[in-house]
Design an enzyme around this catalytic site. Structure first.
Site, PDB file in Angstrom:
ATOM      1  CG  ASP A  40      -2.186   0.867   1.183  1.00 18.23           C
ATOM      2  OD1 ASP A  40      -2.031   2.277   1.079  1.00 18.23           O
ATOM      3  OD2 ASP A  40      -3.554   0.062   0.925  1.00 18.23           O
ATOM      4  CG  ASP A  66       1.990   6.022  -5.987  1.00 21.54           C
ATOM      5  OD1 ASP A  66       1.156   5.153  -6.305  1.00 21.54           O
ATOM      6  OD2 ASP A  66       2.096   7.042  -6.197  1.00 21.54           O
ATOM      7  CE1 TYR A 157     -13.102   1.966  -8.640  1.00 22.55           C
ATOM      8  CE2 TYR A 157     -15.191   1.607  -9.505  1.00 22.55           C
ATOM      9  CZ  TYR A 157     -14.211   1.261  -8.685  1.00 22.55           C
ATOM     10  OH  TYR A 157     -14.428   0.607  -7.670  1.00 22.55           O
TER      11      TYR A 157
END
Length: 253
Positions: A40, A66, A157
């Protein structure tokens, strides 16, 4: 919910493991006996998840990264295998959710959404396939109900989740004769920090938002996590190329 098989002696890599569904998935797998590689961008969140996993008597490897920097993906997999000794399951849970009016979406937000939601899972999978075949392991991708229906203000998305869904099926076909499984879980709305982003959208059309409102309420994070963990385990040996909708009926019609 389905019963997760004993994962003692096995290792899972879980992205998005600092909070929300990723954290819940990591803990579910750890309770089943697996050691976990946690990935994460949020180091503090990873450390909190690791403490919970270690309290269960399992090992936790933290890799703060990242995933928009997709060149790191192969190294993340390599480190998991080197430090924990093997890899049996890859759970791609991390996601970027940036609602936007399409004409106002920046190139940076578009590119970050594609990188984290689609390119990173592909590169993690590509790096993990040889080890997962060796261990007869599994890949579980978390897609979304947005992969199966048009949703206003979520062009980026929804597109990445549809692409990840089709990637899952394509890989399942390509590796039909190899001892590796590819499956996906497509959740509906959950009470996570990601979902809160929709409330920050300026001047949305309420009639369009109402079309994606869950009539039966939000899903429980633990219910989704248990399905992801189940598909990662040997108990789901009959699942290959499946996309399991857990969305309280939002995609029914």
């Amino acid at each position: 919910m389905p019963t997760i098989s004993d994962m003692s002696g096995k290792v899972a890599l879980v992205t998005g493991a600092a909070a929300g569904l990723g954290q819940a998935t990591a803990l579910c797998l750890a309770r089943a006996g697996a050691d976990i590689c946690l990935v994460d961008i949020n180091l503090a969140g990873l450390q909190a998840t690791a403490r919970e996993i270690e309290s269960l008597g399992r090992r936790a490897l933290i890799q703060a990264a990242d995933l928009a920097e997709t060149s790191q993906c192969a190294t993340l997999v390599k480190n998991a295998i080197t430090e924990l000794g093997r890899l049996d399951a890859l759970c791609n849970v991390a996601a970027v959710f940036i609602p936007s009016h399409t004409t106002e979406m920046s190139d940076a937000d578009w590119e970050r959404t594609l990188a984290v939601n689609y390119t990173a899972p592909f590169k993690l999978i590509r790096a993990a396939i040889p080890e997962l075949i060796r261990n007869q392991g599994a890949v579980v991708n978390v897609t979304s109900c947005a992969a199966h229906m048009g949703q206003a203000y979520l062009a980026a998305y929804s597109s990445t989740k549809a692409a990840l869904t089709h990637l899952t099926k394509s890989l399942a076909m390509e590796y039909m004769h190899q001892p590796i499984r590819f499956n996906a879980v497509a959740p509906g709305g959950m009470m996570t920090a990601l979902a809160a982003g929709l409330r920050n959208l300026e001047n949305p059309d309420p009639s369009l938002l109402s079309r994606i409102a869950p009539l039966r309420g939000l899903n429980e994070i633990d219910d989704i996590a248990e399905m992801v963990a189940f598909l990662a385990s040997d108990a789901a040996r009959g699942y290959h190329g499946a996309v399991i909708n857990i969305d309280n009926g939002i995609t029914v019609g």
